[in-house]
Scaffold this active site. Structure first.
Site, mmCIF file in Angstrom:
data_model
loop_
_atom_site.group_PDB
_atom_site.id
_atom_site.type_symbol
_atom_site.label_atom_id
_atom_site.label_comp_id
_atom_site.label_asym_id
_atom_site.label_seq_id
_atom_site.Cartn_x
_atom_site.Cartn_y
_atom_site.Cartn_z
ATOM 1 N N ARG A 223 15.918 15.973 -19.988
ATOM 2 C CA ARG A 223 15.525 16.684 -18.783
ATOM 3 C C ARG A 223 16.706 16.747 -17.809
ATOM 4 N NH1 ARG A 223 12.171 18.765 -21.174
ATOM 5 N NH2 ARG A 223 9.919 18.762 -20.863
ATOM 6 N N HIS A 275 18.437 25.059 -23.503
ATOM 7 C CA HIS A 275 17.196 24.315 -23.795
ATOM 8 C C HIS A 275 16.671 24.676 -25.200
ATOM 9 C CE1 HIS A 275 13.828 21.953 -21.682
ATOM 10 N NE2 HIS A 275 13.615 21.893 -22.986
HETATM 11 C C1 GLV Z 1 10.440 20.682 -24.191
HETATM 12 O O1 GLV Z 1 11.271 20.555 -23.362
HETATM 13 C C2 GLV Z 1 9.282 19.835 -24.347
HETATM 14 O O2 GLV Z 1 9.045 19.004 -23.465
HETATM 15 O O3 GLV Z 1 8.578 19.963 -25.354
#
Ligand code: GLV
Length: 311
Positions: A223, A275
């Site tokens: 994160r 991401h």
């Molecule tokens: C992606 O970031 C998740 O939390 O699955």
């Protein structure tokens, strides 16, 4: 039973879920209000406030990802409704591969060779044996534990850290504040797989970065909120000259997409990925959603998210 589904790639999810829960009526935000209202359960990834507000009668929520930070921070989340999140569901192996790439990137000097190539410079660096390249994994949940095992299986000594004590075969486990400093002091690459909560926000700050050995590297498939970005840039230093922190591979950011104005994009020793480390593969994830909804329906004991802990 009506389930409101909300995620990208919604058609594939709808078909897969319909196959597993033949008794369910699956609706989406695109269906007319009279059809989609009054859902019994929500299976959602980053729903809007409006969508949650309209469905505050739901009896259970399945978070279609491993991290529940976005859902828990949604001001329209109804209180007291049980939440189940995906656990691993195939994400851990993908994240493990991302991390293995990152560890080798630094251990085999690909960062240095890339910069040398730009200068047509032919210069070999001595290889540091992987047995002398300890890797730290912060966060030993379903994903962190599997990633730690994958890196250990590659032959790197692995240290793991969690808030409370854990024992994992083949991993040197640390916990608590003292364990945190112990781990930082001895790892050459640090992997961040903690949940995004108020207690993990900026856990990687100037002090934590200073506690790493000089020349350490950082990989964040977790994160964005875990890192104090100002402290990160400071530790990296500017230009091609390696700072105290050698480099960082970052997949998660406090604001996504990463804004164009972010200094992270152009930094010569930061690698930015959008991401993508652990996309949710459909198969196992949909099985988990179906199991959770059946457990909700049957009133069975089920492992739910603790909103106070944030995971
Ligand atoms: C992606 O970031 C998740 O939390 O699955």
């Amino acid at each position: 039973m009506r389930i409101l589904l909300h995620i990208d790639d919604i058609e594939a999810w709808r078909d897969a879920l319909a196959e597993r829960l033949t008794e369910a009526e699956i609706v989406t935000a695109k269906d007319p209000l009279e059809r989609r209202r009054d859902a019994d359960y929500l299976a959602v990834w980053k729903p809007s406030e409006a969508l949650l507000r309209e469905q505050n009668q739901a009896r259970g929520i399945v978070n279609l990802g491993a991290g529940v930070d976005a859902l828990l921070n949604n001001p329209a989340l109804p209180e007291g409704v049980p939440i189940v999140k995906l656990r691993d569901a195939g994400m851990a192996e993908l994240i493990g591969d991302y991390v293995r790439y990152g560890v080798l990137h630094f251990q085999r000097d690909f960062d240095r060779y890339r910069r040398q190539q730009a200068r047509c410079e032919w210069k070999e660096h001595a290889v540091t044996d992987k047995r002398n390249w300890p890797v730290g994994v912060l966060g030993l949940g379903a994903i962190g534990a599997k990633v730690a095992a994958m890196v250990a299986a590659d032959g790197f000594p692995v240290h793991g850290w969690s808030r409370s004590p854990k024992t994992l075969e083949g991993i040197t486990c640390h916990h608590g504040e003292e364990g945190f400093s112990d781990l930082l002091a001895q790892v050459r690459t640090l992997i961040l797989l903690l949940p995004g909560t108020s207690s993990t926000r900026h856990i990687i700050d100037a002090e934590a970065l200073a506690a790493l050995p000089a020349g350490a590297s950082l990989i964040n498939p977790g994160r964005g909120s875990l890192i104090d970005e100002t402290a990160l840039l400071e530790a990296l230093g500017s230009g091609e000259q390696e700072g105290r922190l050698r480099g960082a591979i970052l997949d998660a950011f406090p604001e996504e997409p990463l804004p164009q104005a972010s200094p992270l994009w152009a930094h010569p020793r930061i690698w930015v990925t959008p991401h993508m480390a652990g996309p949710t593969p459909l198969g196992e994830a949909v099985d988990q959603v179906a199991d959770a909804i059946r457990a909700f329906e049957a009133g069975k004991e089920i492992d739910t998210v603790d909103p106070d802990a944030g995971y």
